[in-house]
Design a protein around this motif. Structure first.
Motif, PDB file in Angstrom:
ATOM      1  N   ALA A  29       0.358  -5.387  -2.696  1.00  0.00           N
ATOM      2  CA  ALA A  29       1.284  -6.361  -2.106  1.00  0.00           C
ATOM      3  C   ALA A  29       0.621  -7.080  -0.932  1.00  0.00           C
ATOM      4  N   LEU A  30      -0.216  -6.353  -0.194  1.00  0.00           N
ATOM      5  CA  LEU A  30      -0.898  -6.943   0.962  1.00  0.00           C
ATOM      6  C   LEU A  30      -2.119  -7.766   0.553  1.00  0.00           C
ATOM      7  N   ILE A  76       4.239   0.829 -10.774  1.00  0.00           N
ATOM      8  CA  ILE A  76       4.577   0.854  -9.347  1.00  0.00           C
ATOM      9  C   ILE A  76       3.370   0.277  -8.621  1.00  0.00           C
ATOM     10  N   THR A  77       3.527  -0.930  -8.082  1.00  0.00           N
ATOM     11  CA  THR A  77       2.367  -1.537  -7.413  1.00  0.00           C
ATOM     12  C   THR A  77       2.246  -0.959  -6.013  1.00  0.00           C
ATOM     13  N   PRO A  78       1.040  -0.543  -5.647  1.00  0.00           N
ATOM     14  CA  PRO A  78       0.856   0.031  -4.314  1.00  0.00           C
ATOM     15  C   PRO A  78       0.955  -1.034  -3.225  1.00  0.00           C
ATOM     16  N   VAL A  79       1.229  -0.591  -1.997  1.00  0.00           N
ATOM     17  CA  VAL A  79       1.337  -1.518  -0.870  1.00  0.00           C
ATOM     18  C   VAL A  79       0.037  -2.302  -0.694  1.00  0.00           C
ATOM     19  N   SER A  80      -1.094  -1.636  -0.991  1.00  0.00           N
ATOM     20  CA  SER A  80      -2.388  -2.331  -0.841  1.00  0.00           C
ATOM     21  C   SER A  80      -2.452  -3.578  -1.724  1.00  0.00           C
ATOM     22  N   GLY A 107       4.234   8.761  -1.937  1.00  0.00           N
ATOM     23  CA  GLY A 107       3.778   7.554  -2.609  1.00  0.00           C
ATOM     24  C   GLY A 107       2.293   7.488  -2.906  1.00  0.00           C
ATOM     25  N   GLY A 108       1.564   8.586  -2.760  1.00  0.00           N
ATOM     26  CA  GLY A 108       0.142   8.602  -3.109  1.00  0.00           C
ATOM     27  C   GLY A 108      -0.053   9.011  -4.555  1.00  0.00           C
ATOM     28  N   CYS A 109      -1.318   9.247  -4.966  1.00  0.00           N
ATOM     29  CA  CYS A 109      -1.607   9.646  -6.345  1.00  0.00           C
ATOM     30  C   CYS A 109      -1.366  11.143  -6.494  1.00  0.00           C
ATOM     31  N   CYS A 150      -1.274   2.714 -14.043  1.00  0.00           N
ATOM     32  CA  CYS A 150      -2.498   2.753 -13.253  1.00  0.00           C
ATOM     33  C   CYS A 150      -2.959   4.186 -13.024  1.00  0.00           C
ATOM     34  N   SER A 208      -5.980  -5.048  -2.780  1.00  0.00           N
ATOM     35  CA  SER A 208      -6.593  -4.643  -4.056  1.00  0.00           C
ATOM     36  C   SER A 208      -5.747  -5.148  -5.215  1.00  0.00           C
ATOM     37  N   ALA A 209      -6.425  -5.443  -6.310  1.00  0.00           N
ATOM     38  CA  ALA A 209      -5.739  -6.052  -7.449  1.00  0.00           C
ATOM     39  C   ALA A 209      -5.099  -4.995  -8.331  1.00  0.00           C
ATOM     40  N   TYR A 210      -3.972  -5.351  -8.937  1.00  0.00           N
ATOM     41  CA  TYR A 210      -3.301  -4.454  -9.882  1.00  0.00           C
ATOM     42  C   TYR A 210      -3.042  -5.235 -11.162  1.00  0.00           C
TER      43      TYR A 210
END
Ligand SMILES: Cc1ncc(C[n+]2csc(CCOP(=O)(O)OP(=O)(O)O)c2C)c(N)n1
Ligand code: SF4
Ligand code: SF4
Ligand code: SF4
Lengths: 596, 196
Positions: free
Chosen positions: B102-103, B96-100, B43-45, B74, B106-108
């Motif tokens: 959702a928490l 695909i929004t990263p977990v960061s 799930g990383g880049c 992104c 960081s903004a998406y």
């Protein structure tokens, strides 16, 4: 000879080189970026003539390859750089005893580091153990070097280290595949006192091996893996994939430089280095990891008693850590030559845009998430240190789980926990270890805890595979790289045989039971082992997905477990059905029962 | 020709790069790829570099790519620096929004990122997830994007060599579905081109 053109990953090219050279025994332990070497050998081994195995760890793997070589069979062992730390004991002694059948030790380094604990440089191990090192610059060269390494090993009766780096292992090139195979009969083990290491033998061999170093250096002076190219005032020395990058820069900007390529890097091809140094006004050394070629060049200057300015890592001209890519290498060359070549600054920037962080995470439905969550719930409000280990579960350090307080090297979690418990007896010392890591280096640590009466809680995260490195089998799975089965070794039985007083196996998705078992384990005086058994999602893909209805938007699910399938949409949480695995963990968190 | 493929670990960028590189080999050229294999696959880049112009190293310099193929908006924006000024891009609009995110760490903003890509390249945006699902499987996103690249008319590879390469690199039982996905990518882009 039939030549086929193939696009091959560097690791597959090494495998094919070894197969072409008639390798008979291949052992290894998985580790990025080396893993695909052994897997590719297994793929090419259609007739099953090559004995291929994932060993339990690198030390075992290296010793197996050595034993085969003692019999005269060509053998290869594969590992990542930190694996050689584990295998360094047999390697150092093997450098004294020597080999018979060609033996190649493939050790992949990882500049960056990209997927490793350390940025160590295996070329030092060659020097330390007096074992020659070949350092390929491309998949094509890796293929040639793999074939040559067996010949060289048989000529000098020493193992040979083949050291690719990530950008060789995980890049692919166009390879003309030679379909012919080297074949010979294995003589078998011939009894001889030379195979038994004893102090007087080691002394005698030490004298011989030091003399041999000069002879090998002479061979390397004439080898095409080492060469001087081009013309000009200035010199650049480069090794590994950095050579390829420098070549691209020279071609792109039509530079006039003398380029020294160092591919057979230890023992240093000193005469070739000398010739190069005589021809240039000053030298720039470009190599990833440590300044090995650079120190070798200084050595040649000192021995021959002359001076040329050398620019590299030792005088701070080149960064001591991290990768050398095209763009930072170009900047260094510009500075060295006093010219401006590129216009990287003018490329499209990303300054104008905010990009979210995207760190690697445990997959949606990963059983490790359920295990960490169960321990977190069970120990809520209690003093606890969570000693982690190496594997996918290291990702348990990330928010929101934050269940990894230490991580050092494979197998260290169980033993670090014992040290913490000794120094701080009132804490609950937890150690988390994966199944593959348990077999590689967890069992001795567990025996140590039982023997020394240290009250630790061991959580074995048994996902029935070696997941981080790409799902390799291990002794607990009973599957082998020869497509055969063996009796599965049961971790609970191992723990019981080691006299662990509390041993329980539980499915981490059975949340209530999992929490209860952890609480019992923590209360138990003495060593406890809880085995959380549930398969990695890559082993089986569930068709089920969960849905959310009537969400109140409290975000508890996201904030407690952080599954990547959960996302926020217009203030409410939704589930991405392309990612969700229907594991149901989030249902245990939702206060309103909105997740179905 | 240099092609940069970007995405999120697990999306299948490696297969896409292999198909493109092998198609060049079929045409008698030498190709190289550079892959991201390891931790980032969770799930990383991830990026794959594909080079068919006889380079020595597998990695495309910043500002060197002729084409950017992105499996996710992104990740397309993150890697736009690799693209040549005025280079072309085919971008999957499914995010695909990263977990960061959702928490709330960081903004998406997908629209903003796509706008940035559009302003800085000649890009087409397609819902490759939708087209892949319609062809039979979400896993065929890579074939949709290869089709889109072909439809853009930037690839120096013939349809026949791409077809042969897909045949060699994709399991026979998935080949038909992927060929459908490829053609849907081609068609989608061609329709967009006739519109503008
Ligand atoms: C000495 C050493 N050898 C190999 C590796 C590479 N490596 C990283 S994680 C891992 C194994 C992980 O398997 P497991 O413990 O079962 O955990 P999982 O990834 O399945 O969660 C290996 C072999 C390493 N980091 N160190
Ligand atoms: S069920 Fe919940 S926790 Fe499990 S994968 Fe789906 S969204 Fe994630
Ligand atoms: S690969 Fe398996 S063990 Fe690793 S994060 Fe994904 S589900 Fe978990
Ligand atoms: S915990 Fe339940 S109610 Fe709260 S955000 Fe998640 S799904 Fe919605």
């Amino acid at each position: 000879m039939i030549f086929l053109k193939e696009i091959l990953l560097g690791n597959a090219a090494i495998a094919l080189g070894a197969v072409t050279a008639g390798v008979k025994v291949v052992s290894g332990y998985p580790g990025t970026p080396s893993t695909e070497v052994l897997e590719s050998v297994a793929q090419y081994n259609r007739d099953g003539k090559i004995k291929v195995e994932w060993s339990v760890n690198e030390k075992a793997a290296l010793e197996i390859a050595a034993g085969a070589s003692y019999c005269g069979a060509r053998s290869m062992v594969t590992m990542k750089q930190v694996g050689l730390n584990v295998a360094s004991d047999p390697l150092m002694s093997l450098g004294v005893i020597g080999t018979k059948g060609g033996m190649v030790v493939v050790v992949a380094d990882d500049p960056g580091p990209i997927s490793s604990q350390t940025e160590q440089d295996t070329r030092h191990f060659g020097k330390y153990a007096n074992i020659p090192v070949l350092d390929p610059s491309s998949p094509e060269e890796a293929y040639e070097m793999a074939k040559y390494a067996f010949e060289l090993s048989e000529r000098i009766n020493l193992p040979v280290i083949l050291r690719p780096t990530t950008k060789v292992c995980h890049s692919s090139g166009t390879i003309e595949v030679d379909e012919s195979r080297f074949e010979d009969e294995t003589e078998g083990f011939v009894k001889d006192s030379k195979w038994v290491i004893f102090p007087p033998l080691s002394y005698r061999r030490h004298l011989e091996i030091e003399k041999q170093q000069g002879e090998i250096a002479d061979i390397f002076d004439r080898l095409s893996f080492n060469r001087i190219e081009g013309d000009g005032k200035y010199g650049i020395a480069a090794g590994g994939v950095t050579y390829a990058i420098v070549k691209d820069i020279i071609d792109t900007y039509n530079l006039n430089v003398i380029l020294l390529k160092s591919g057979a890097v230890f023992p240093a091809p000193a005469k070739l280095y000398h010739e190069f140094l005589l021809r240039v006004e000053k030298v720039l050394v470009l190599e990833e990891l440590d300044p090995v070629i650079e120190e070798q060049l200084y050595h040649v200057l000192a021995v021959n008693n002359f001076h040329k300015p050398i620019f590299g890592k030792l005088n701070g001209f080149v960064t001591p850590a991290g990768e050398l890519k095209f763009d930072n290498t170009l900047k260094i060359i510009e500075k060295f030559m006093g010219v401006r070549l590129g216009n990287v600054e003018e490329s499209i920037g990303t300054e104008g845009i905010e990009l979210p962080l995207r760190s690697p995470v445990l997959c949606a439905g990963c059983p490790h998430r359920a295990s960490f969550y169960a321990v977190k719930k069970a120990m809520k409000g209690k003093k606890i240190v969570s000693c982690g280990d190496i594997g996918c579960y290291t990702l348990g350090n990330a928010k929101p789980l934050e269940m990894t307080d230490t991580c050092l090297c494979m197998g260290a979690g169980i033993t670090i926990a014992q040290g913490i418990k000794k120094a701080e007896p009132d804490t609950n010392a937890f150690a988390f270890i994966g199944d593959s890591t348990f077999f590689a280096s967890g069992m001795t640590g567990l025996a140590n805890a039982v023997y020394n009466n240290t009250d630790i809680n061991v959580i074995v995260l048994d996902n029935l595979t070696t997941a981080m490195t790409g799902q390799q089998p291990h002794p607990g799975t009973g599957k082998t790289m020869m497509n055969t089965s063996s009796p599965k070794i049961d971790i609970a039985s191992v723990a019981k045989a080691l006299n662990v007083g509390f041993v329980e196996k539980v499915n981490p998705f059975d949340h209530k039971k999992a929490v209860k078992v952890v609480q019992e384990a923590a209360a138990y005086q003495g060593v406890s082992v809880v085995i959380f058994e549930a398969p990695c999602v890559t082993l089986f893909k569930s068709e089920e997905v969960c849905r959310i209805e009537n969400c109140i938007g409290c975000k508890k699910c996201i904030n407690e477990i952080g599954c990547p399938a959960l996302y926020v949409k217009e203030g409410k949480v939704a589930i991405d059905d392309t990612l969700c695995n229907g594991c149901g963990l989030c249902k245990n968190v939702c206060p309103t029962g909105s997740i179905k | 020709m240099d092609i940069l493929i970007a995405g999120v670990g697990g999306q299948g960028t490696i297969l896409a790069s292999k198909i493109l590189a092998y198609a060049a080999v079929i045409e008698g050229r030498k190709a190289r790829t550079g892959e991201t294999i390891g931790m980032s696959q969770r799930g990383g880049c991830v990026v794959s570099h594909v080079r068919t112009g006889g380079s020595h190293s597998p990695y495309i310099p910043v500002g060197g790519a002729d084409l950017l193929l992105s499996f996710e908006p992104c990740e397309g924006a993150r890697n736009i620096a690799y693209l040549k000024k005025g280079g072309k891009a085919a971008i999957n609009t499914a995010s695909i929004t990263p977990v960061s995110t959702a928490l709330g760490l960081s903004a998406y903003d997908g629209d903003k990122m796509m706008k940035y890509i559009a302003e800085n390249s000649k890009a087409v945006f397609i819902d490759a997830n939708k087209l892949a699902k319609e062809s039979g499987s979400i896993k065929a996103v890579n074939s949709v994007l290869i089709g889109a690249a072909f439809g853009l008319g930037v690839l120096d590879l013939s349809e026949e060599s791409l077809r042969q390469s897909m045949k060699k690199n994709i399991k026979p039982s998935f080949l038909d579905l992927n060929m459908r996905a490829f053609h849907s990518g081609v068609k989608e882009v061609e329709e967009m081109r006739t519109k503008c």
